[in-house]
Design a protein around this motif. Structure first.
Motif, mmCIF file in Angstrom:
data_model
loop_
_atom_site.group_PDB
_atom_site.id
_atom_site.type_symbol
_atom_site.label_atom_id
_atom_site.label_comp_id
_atom_site.label_asym_id
_atom_site.label_seq_id
_atom_site.Cartn_x
_atom_site.Cartn_y
_atom_site.Cartn_z
ATOM 1 N N VAL A 29 33.153 -13.846 -29.397
ATOM 2 C CA VAL A 29 33.247 -12.434 -29.986
ATOM 3 C C VAL A 29 33.074 -12.077 -31.590
ATOM 4 O O VAL A 29 33.267 -10.887 -31.845
ATOM 5 C CB VAL A 29 34.264 -11.581 -29.346
ATOM 6 N N SER A 63 29.745 -10.914 -29.473
ATOM 7 C CA SER A 63 29.878 -10.147 -28.099
ATOM 8 C C SER A 63 28.536 -9.579 -27.552
ATOM 9 O O SER A 63 28.152 -8.621 -26.968
ATOM 10 C CB SER A 63 30.741 -8.944 -28.189
ATOM 11 N N ASN A 67 31.738 -9.099 -23.771
ATOM 12 C CA ASN A 67 32.899 -8.740 -24.859
ATOM 13 C C ASN A 67 33.864 -9.651 -24.446
ATOM 14 O O ASN A 67 34.220 -10.405 -23.358
ATOM 15 C CB ASN A 67 32.999 -7.415 -24.962
ATOM 16 N N ASP A 68 35.016 -9.923 -25.058
ATOM 17 C CA ASP A 68 36.094 -10.454 -24.650
ATOM 18 C C ASP A 68 37.087 -10.356 -23.528
ATOM 19 O O ASP A 68 37.820 -11.005 -22.973
ATOM 20 C CB ASP A 68 37.176 -10.666 -25.863
ATOM 21 N N SER A 69 36.775 -9.269 -22.823
ATOM 22 C CA SER A 69 37.327 -8.498 -21.645
ATOM 23 C C SER A 69 36.622 -9.013 -20.532
ATOM 24 O O SER A 69 37.010 -8.924 -19.249
ATOM 25 C CB SER A 69 37.610 -7.096 -21.648
ATOM 26 N N GLN A 70 35.383 -9.413 -20.617
ATOM 27 C CA GLN A 70 34.479 -9.969 -19.581
ATOM 28 C C GLN A 70 34.067 -11.309 -19.413
ATOM 29 O O GLN A 70 33.670 -11.836 -18.147
ATOM 30 C CB GLN A 70 33.011 -9.053 -19.963
ATOM 31 N N LYS A 89 43.896 -13.819 -23.627
ATOM 32 C CA LYS A 89 43.118 -13.175 -22.761
ATOM 33 C C LYS A 89 43.277 -13.944 -21.441
ATOM 34 O O LYS A 89 43.081 -13.521 -20.283
ATOM 35 C CB LYS A 89 41.661 -13.554 -23.158
ATOM 36 N N MET A 167 45.377 -6.834 -28.524
ATOM 37 C CA MET A 167 44.642 -7.692 -27.664
ATOM 38 C C MET A 167 45.451 -7.478 -26.323
ATOM 39 O O MET A 167 46.512 -6.960 -26.113
ATOM 40 C CB MET A 167 44.587 -9.155 -27.794
ATOM 41 N N ASN A 168 44.827 -7.616 -25.174
ATOM 42 C CA ASN A 168 45.430 -7.554 -23.931
ATOM 43 C C ASN A 168 46.650 -8.453 -23.606
ATOM 44 O O ASN A 168 46.353 -9.629 -22.974
ATOM 45 C CB ASN A 168 44.350 -7.601 -22.797
ATOM 46 N N PRO A 187 38.776 -4.097 -26.950
ATOM 47 C CA PRO A 187 38.019 -5.046 -27.131
ATOM 48 C C PRO A 187 37.959 -5.301 -28.710
ATOM 49 O O PRO A 187 37.509 -4.333 -29.501
ATOM 50 C CB PRO A 187 36.713 -4.906 -26.294
ATOM 51 N N SER A 189 35.236 -5.991 -30.274
ATOM 52 C CA SER A 189 33.987 -5.469 -30.774
ATOM 53 C C SER A 189 34.309 -3.800 -31.023
ATOM 54 O O SER A 189 33.410 -3.212 -31.710
ATOM 55 C CB SER A 189 32.810 -5.716 -29.780
ATOM 56 N N LYS A 190 35.400 -3.290 -30.389
ATOM 57 C CA LYS A 190 35.332 -1.926 -30.772
ATOM 58 C C LYS A 190 36.455 -1.617 -31.773
ATOM 59 O O LYS A 190 36.613 -0.397 -32.101
ATOM 60 C CB LYS A 190 36.142 -1.055 -29.552
#
Length: 330
Positions: A29, A63, A67-70, A89, A167-168, A187, A189-190
């Protein structure tokens, strides 16, 4: 005529032998200019060379693919073979990785690397492998620094009522809740647009992310807090790994080891370079300030956010915490 046919056959055989037998889609990403971005390309070059072209590696930075959540789900679905997500993650799959998110737990990079080489690092790799991924190695980004478009974050009081991008990670959420701040998962990227639009006020990032993503354009202050570590784990899809013959698995591991050493060296070297560049930027942009915590300010942050530790002992396990403490004195 026979010579031409022989030449054609030689060309076709050469072409076929050069065609890859396996292709790795490698997603991350961050910018190709970061240590992680450069190391991904280094890994590509080394693995393609070691396998004599039997494995081709296609690297997708920024990304562009996921992206990092996918990425983890994409690997499970067979849409991706490799990724280097942040350790955070994986916390929903392997809660024990939250140990790397605990603030002020690690003294320096040498301490972290001893932890990764020891019981903690090996235990986490096995737990991740049990979830359907091959955990190849740990990569560094560095220690995180605090930034804001509002009040500079000298003390925990300054964080009150500010909204932080995180981050999550439950650890990071509790870390900021402990000082009266809000936390919003976004994410990577956002993040730039969220800071620019004031969807969030503040963030925590290592210098490489802060500089290469130009967060200095949308933040007024950067406080050098080094309060927490951001690291990555190099993952391969287990289903893809299992398709590889043993000799190619060995090549993947060798290329991974080489890329890890390269990435860690780059991360260390480039951190001071990023700080120099940010200081040069600050000289010509009076609305952007780089600040350092003194000992009393750092102690205040440590006191106020370290109170979250006991909440995570059940997830992480006191045994792993003890191993981190042992590594402090090795």
């Amino acid at each position: 005529m026979m010579f031409k046919i022989a030449l054609l056959i030689s060309f076709v055989c050469s072409f076929l032998s050069a065609a890859p037998e396996y292709t790795i889609r490698f997603s991350h990403v961050v910018s190709p200019k970061t240590p992680k971005g450069k190391a991904a390309l280094f890994f590509k070059d080394k693995l393609e060379s070691l396998t004599h072209g039997k494995i081709a590696v296609k690297v997708y930075p920024n990304s562009k693919l996921f992206n990092d959540s996918q990425v983890l789900q994409a690997m499970k679905k067979g849409q991706l073979e490799m990724a280097v997500p942040s350790l955070s993650k994986l916390s929903t799959l392997v809660p024990q990785v939250e140990i790397f998110d605990l603030p002020f737990l690690f003294d320096n990079m040498e301490h972290i690397h001893r932890v990764m080489r020891g019981t903690v690092g090996n235990t986490l790799k096995q737990l991740i492998t049990n979830k359907g991924f091959i955990a190849l190695d740990y990569w560094d980004n560095g220690f995180k620094q605090l930034s804001s478009s509002k009040t500079p974050l000298f003390s925990p009081r300054d964080a009150q009522h500010q909204k932080f991008r995180i981050m999550n990670s439950e650890v990071l959420k509790e870390q900021f809740n402990a000082v009266g701040a809000q936390a919003e998962v976004l994410p990577f990227s956002k993040v730039y647009e969220a800071l620019k639009s004031h969807q969030v006020d503040a963030a925590e990032n290592p210098l490489s992310n802060f500089y290469t993503k130009k967060f200095y354009e949308v933040q007024n202050s950067l406080v050098l807090s080094s309060h927490g570590y951001l690291g990555y784990i190099m993952l391969m899809s287990k289903s893809f790994w299992d398709k590889l013959p043993k000799n190619l698995q060995k090549d993947v591991k060798q290329a991974s080891d080489m890329a890890t050493q390269y990435e860690r060296k780059l991360a260390k070297e480039m951190e001071s370079s990023y700080l120099d560049k940010l200081q040069e930027y600050a000289k010509t942009h009076p609305n952007f300030h780089i600040l350092r915590l003194n000992k009393n300010e750092r102690d205040a942050w440590k006191r106020d956010i370290s109170i979250i530790y006991p909440k995570f002992y059940p997830n992480i396990g006191l045994k792993l915490i003890d191993e981190v403490e042992k590594a402090r004195y090795q």
